[in-house]
Design an enzyme around this catalytic site. Sequence first.
Site, mmCIF file in Angstrom:
data_model
loop_
_atom_site.group_PDB
_atom_site.id
_atom_site.type_symbol
_atom_site.label_atom_id
_atom_site.label_comp_id
_atom_site.label_asym_id
_atom_site.label_seq_id
_atom_site.Cartn_x
_atom_site.Cartn_y
_atom_site.Cartn_z
ATOM 1 N N ASP A 138 38.232 45.483 -6.580
ATOM 2 C CA ASP A 138 39.671 45.622 -6.899
ATOM 3 C C ASP A 138 40.156 47.061 -7.063
ATOM 4 O OD1 ASP A 138 39.788 42.893 -6.915
ATOM 5 O OD2 ASP A 138 40.238 42.681 -9.049
ATOM 6 N N ASP B 121 35.987 34.408 -15.740
ATOM 7 C CA ASP B 121 36.797 35.539 -15.249
ATOM 8 C C ASP B 121 37.505 36.263 -16.383
ATOM 9 O OD1 ASP B 121 36.386 35.091 -12.438
ATOM 10 O OD2 ASP B 121 37.749 33.374 -12.587
HETATM 11 C C1 BGC Z 1 33.250 40.838 -15.595
HETATM 12 C C2 BGC Z 1 31.836 41.338 -15.706
HETATM 13 C C3 BGC Z 1 30.851 40.302 -15.223
HETATM 14 C C4 BGC Z 1 31.215 39.847 -13.837
HETATM 15 C C5 BGC Z 1 30.321 38.744 -13.327
HETATM 16 C C6 BGC Z 1 33.521 40.370 -14.198
HETATM 17 O O1 BGC Z 1 34.767 39.762 -14.160
HETATM 18 O O2 BGC Z 1 34.135 41.840 -15.977
HETATM 19 O O3 BGC Z 1 31.561 41.628 -17.042
HETATM 20 O O4 BGC Z 1 29.545 40.821 -15.222
HETATM 21 O O5 BGC Z 1 32.554 39.397 -13.810
HETATM 22 O O6 BGC Z 1 30.486 37.572 -14.053
#
Ligand code: BGC
Length: 430
Positions: free
Chosen positions: A150, A369
């Site tokens: 992103d 998320d």
């Molecule tokens: C989070 C991370 C996480 C990743 C995988 C992201 O949205 O900010 O902390 O490791 O997702 O789940």
Amino acid sequence: MGAPSTARVDNPYAGANGYINPEYAANVTATANSKGGTLGAAMAKVASVPTAVWLDRIATINGTSAARGLAAHLDAALAQQTSSGKQVVATIVIYDLPNRDCSALASAGELLIANDGLNKYKSQYIDPIVSIMSQSKYAPLRISTIIEPDSLPNLITNLSFTKCAEANSTGAYVDGVAYAASKLHAIPNVYTYVDVSHSGWLGWDSNLTPFVNLMATLAGRTTGGFTAYDGFVSNTSNYTPTTEPLMTATQNIGSNPVRSANYYQWNQFIDELSYVQSLRSALITKGFPSTIGMLIDTSRNGWGGSARPANASTSTDLNTFVDATRIDRRNHRGNWCNQTGAGLGARPQANPATGLDAYVWIKPPGESDGSSSAIANDQGKGFDRMCDPTYTGNSLNGNNLTRALPNAPLAGQWFAAQFEQLVQNAYPAL
Ligand code: BGC
């Protein structure tokens, strides 16, 4: 699958088994065992699917109480390679730019540009990663890096957010990504894929052309230039389908193309495959080598289950047709958090289509998320109302309900209820 080798290849996923993250597999297995029965048996299959490892803050490099560090993951990947006698590719997400997630809150990071974040990113985050990945014992592994989900797309569309404007005006995102790619690509067995968000974000010419130009600027600041990039990756942690199987963007309903429906708002692309193939051509025209390959994160874009349309609608009203025909069941393409109705997508696979290196599972399905209400934490995570099912939205999602699942934990935490839904709506089914 091929025997392990240290030679650099065009597509690191071809002929390789993906690394199975034992910690992810343990979460899956625990949820599967607690469910039992047919559902538990389906869940258990996910434990043997390769997923990416996210290095989402400096502490994750050496490991935390919750997760092993990078060296321990690479040791485990080597052990999988040795025991199978087959080449292994480990996918590692590089995700700690200063002012990270600048247009949202759920994954706001630990570093700030105003607090010397770019230098800290280089010296305390990228350099230690590079020093681990470049150890000679890891040379027989293939390491694929997913660079900064992103980040650069935010510079195209989200400069009205203060943190994004600062990332742009200071050059910190471009410099950070260029630094990461320069250092990572210099390691012979490390491969670099830069995040290109997804079709629902950049899929209009007015966004795509500036983005391709930005990629050329990025290459110009990178040691090795265009050749430091092995490819690009779309749909990371998103829900956009790989294909909309029952219609095309340019097909007319009445006398209006599908892409002109309210749901698509004249976007050129209604799915990821058409988006990445078109973007790849544009990037090659701009100067990237024709060897670049695209990845799509298919972890949660399956949209199976009982709500999946089996046939195209027979309606001659454009919006009625599109809303009844699309497999993407979201309220709006801007909805990105813990989506109701989503299912696991295609299992990871090399060379699935022209121009693609692989389908990969980058977002480990079942990891949240973002939290659906504010939760105090020391991970830099904020509360983004796009994760709150009661929120009626903002301009980024057309002021629609978010359709995020309730009771979600912090981004990255295990979310068993989401995992259950993803398994039930898997397409193909497990
Ligand atoms: C989070 C991370 C996480 C990743 C995988 C992201 O949205 O900010 O902390 O490791 O997702 O789940």
